[in-house]
Motif scaffolding. Structure first.
Motif, PDB file in Angstrom:
ATOM      1  N   SER A 240       0.830  -1.202   0.000  1.00 50.92           N
ATOM      2  CA  SER A 240       0.000   0.000   0.000  1.00 50.92           C
ATOM      3  C   SER A 240       0.867   1.256   0.000  1.00 50.92           C
ATOM      4  N   PRO A 241       0.280   2.413  -0.300  1.00 57.30           N
ATOM      5  CA  PRO A 241       1.036   3.662  -0.212  1.00 57.30           C
ATOM      6  C   PRO A 241       1.656   3.880   1.169  1.00 57.30           C
ATOM      7  N   HIS A 242       0.972   3.410   2.216  1.00 53.45           N
ATOM      8  CA  HIS A 242       1.494   3.626   3.572  1.00 53.45           C
ATOM      9  C   HIS A 242       2.751   2.798   3.830  1.00 53.45           C
ATOM     10  N   VAL A 243       2.916   1.682   3.114  1.00 57.94           N
ATOM     11  CA  VAL A 243       4.143   0.889   3.231  1.00 57.94           C
ATOM     12  C   VAL A 243       5.348   1.727   2.794  1.00 57.94           C
ATOM     13  N   LEU A 244       5.159   2.543   1.763  1.00 61.04           N
ATOM     14  CA  LEU A 244       6.246   3.411   1.298  1.00 61.04           C
ATOM     15  C   LEU A 244       6.530   4.518   2.303  1.00 61.04           C
ATOM     16  N   ARG A 245       5.506   4.995   2.985  1.00 63.13           N
ATOM     17  CA  ARG A 245       5.695   5.982   4.058  1.00 63.13           C
ATOM     18  C   ARG A 245       6.497   5.342   5.196  1.00 63.13           C
ATOM     19  N   ILE A 262      12.470  13.246  11.828  1.00 66.87           N
ATOM     20  CA  ILE A 262      11.569  12.325  11.129  1.00 66.87           C
ATOM     21  C   ILE A 262      10.121  12.660  11.480  1.00 66.87           C
ATOM     22  N   LYS A 263       9.865  12.972  12.736  1.00 65.85           N
ATOM     23  CA  LYS A 263       8.519  13.365  13.184  1.00 65.85           C
ATOM     24  C   LYS A 263       8.012  14.558  12.368  1.00 65.85           C
ATOM     25  N   ASP A 264       8.865  15.562  12.190  1.00 66.51           N
ATOM     26  CA  ASP A 264       8.458  16.757  11.445  1.00 66.51           C
ATOM     27  C   ASP A 264       8.232  16.447   9.967  1.00 66.51           C
ATOM     28  N   LEU A 265       9.079  15.599   9.401  1.00 67.02           N
ATOM     29  CA  LEU A 265       8.931  15.244   7.990  1.00 67.02           C
ATOM     30  C   LEU A 265       7.639  14.470   7.743  1.00 67.02           C
ATOM     31  N   LEU A 266       7.272  13.608   8.701  1.00 59.68           N
ATOM     32  CA  LEU A 266       6.056  12.808   8.560  1.00 59.68           C
ATOM     33  C   LEU A 266       4.792  13.598   8.902  1.00 59.68           C
ATOM     34  N   GLY A 267       4.956  14.713   9.615  1.00 64.19           N
ATOM     35  CA  GLY A 267       3.792  15.500  10.016  1.00 64.19           C
ATOM     36  C   GLY A 267       3.062  14.919  11.204  1.00 64.19           C
ATOM     37  N   SER A 272       5.452  10.198  20.026  1.00 68.48           N
ATOM     38  CA  SER A 272       5.060   8.806  20.306  1.00 68.48           C
ATOM     39  C   SER A 272       4.643   8.080  19.031  1.00 68.48           C
ATOM     40  N   ALA A 273       4.036   8.802  18.090  1.00 63.32           N
ATOM     41  CA  ALA A 273       3.613   8.189  16.829  1.00 63.32           C
ATOM     42  C   ALA A 273       4.817   7.812  15.973  1.00 63.32           C
ATOM     43  N   THR A 274       5.915   8.547  16.140  1.00 60.12           N
ATOM     44  CA  THR A 274       7.118   8.293  15.345  1.00 60.12           C
ATOM     45  C   THR A 274       7.970   7.183  15.965  1.00 60.12           C
ATOM     46  N   GLN A 275       7.871   7.016  17.269  1.00 57.68           N
ATOM     47  CA  GLN A 275       8.738   6.064  17.959  1.00 57.68           C
ATOM     48  C   GLN A 275       8.509   4.622  17.552  1.00 57.68           C
ATOM     49  N   VAL A 276       7.376   4.328  16.920  1.00 58.13           N
ATOM     50  CA  VAL A 276       7.104   2.964  16.472  1.00 58.13           C
ATOM     51  C   VAL A 276       8.178   2.487  15.498  1.00 58.13           C
TER      52      VAL A 276
END
Length: 297
Positions: A240-245, A262-267, A272-276
């Motif tokens: 899926s597109p999210h796999v590429l994200r 990375i958190k800022d780049l992902l928005g 905590s959402a980035t730490q995964v």
């Protein structure tokens, strides 16, 4: 049941993506269908009880629905009843007493970035015509910037700043962020723009990514593009597109990028959402250790 008002609220006030709004509407429609049967018809949200919500959860579990999906549906109900509470349609939320099932942590699904890079370097796979270059741009943007599907669909040519080498993305909650573009991605953007300019379309969308007829690209189209090309390099079920994200974020982390960057780049709204993604990085280190250290086994 105030469904139309709620959907309008999350679309136009909360600025949720069309995909998210559609998922909310689907969840609520499913819940209302469960509530209304010949023996007991619910005429107003104030009549709904936490017992009915629990019974719905049980039915979903018995149907084999995953805990993660059930939790998402309950989150939809929480948002819906909060909206009604704020509007004075109800005096208390029946979801307040609901406990959601525990979900086992799952690592984000990624593809090998080396294989993905080789795929993108293979011009024969994509072809030199407009459709092939558009497909390549879709993969390059998702992998090269980590943007979400909805963000990709919302892009226009004006969001690209070729001089500075950046793209302006409108993310969740209507928040804008700037993401840098690598050199190869900028070249693909220029080639795509040239081929697109020479196309004679039946439609004239202002979006960056369009269909073969020039209309706005849509989610299913992007999914099919991603699935088509990931099939060349991956045997995993999820393409899926999210796999590429996920691959974008994991690649940055593996190469030493700062987690906050990375958190800022992902928005992401919180770290905590980035730490995964750190879990993927740790698993990679474990794999390297087992292969390389003489005492690993």
């Amino acid at each position: 049941m105030f469904l139309e008002q709620f959907i309008a609220y999350i679309k136009y006030e909360k600025r949720y993506s069309p995909h998210t709004a559609s998922a909310y509407e689907s969840d609520l429609t499913q819940f209302f269908t469960f509530l209304n049967h010949p023996d007991a018809v619910v005429n107003h949200p104030a009549e709904i009880t936490h017992h009915q919500i629990r019974n719905w959860m049980v039915e979903l579990m018995n149907a084999g629905i995953a805990a993660r999906s059930i939790n998402r549906k309950i989150a939809t109900l929480r948002k819906y009843f909060k909206f009604l509470l704020q509007g004075g349609q109800i005096s208390a939320s029946p979801v307040a007493r609901i406990q959601t099932p525990k979900v086992a942590k799952q690592l984000p699904v990624v593809v090998e970035d080396e294989k993905l890079s080789k795929l993108l370097d293979n011009d024969e796979v994509f072809g030199a015509n407009f459709q092939g270059m558009r497909d390549k741009l879709v993969i390059e943007l998702l992998f090269g910037t980590g943007m979400r599907l909805a963000e990709l669909l919302g892009l226009t040519s004006e969001d690209i700043n070729m001089y500075e080498g950046t793209v302006k993305v409108l993310g969740k909650r209507n928040k804008q962020r700037i993401i840098p573009l690598n050199t190869e991605l900028r070249q693909v953007i220029l080639k795509h723009a040239e081929l697109k300019k020479n196309e004679i379309f039946a439609n004239n969308s202002l979006k960056l990514i369009v269909t073969n007829k020039g209309a706005d690209a849509y989610p299913k189209m992007i999914y099919l593009i991603v699935q088509k090309y990931l099939t060349y390099i991956s045997t995993q079920n999820k393409k899926s597109p999210h796999v590429l994200r996920h691959t974008f974020a994991t690649s940055l982390l593996n190469k030493g990028a700062d987690l906050n960057a990375i958190k800022d780049l992902l928005g992401h709204a919180s770290l905590s959402a980035t730490q995964v993604y750190t879990h993927n990085s740790v698993e990679r280190l474990k794999s390297i250790y087992k292969q390389a250290h003489p005492k690993a086994n």
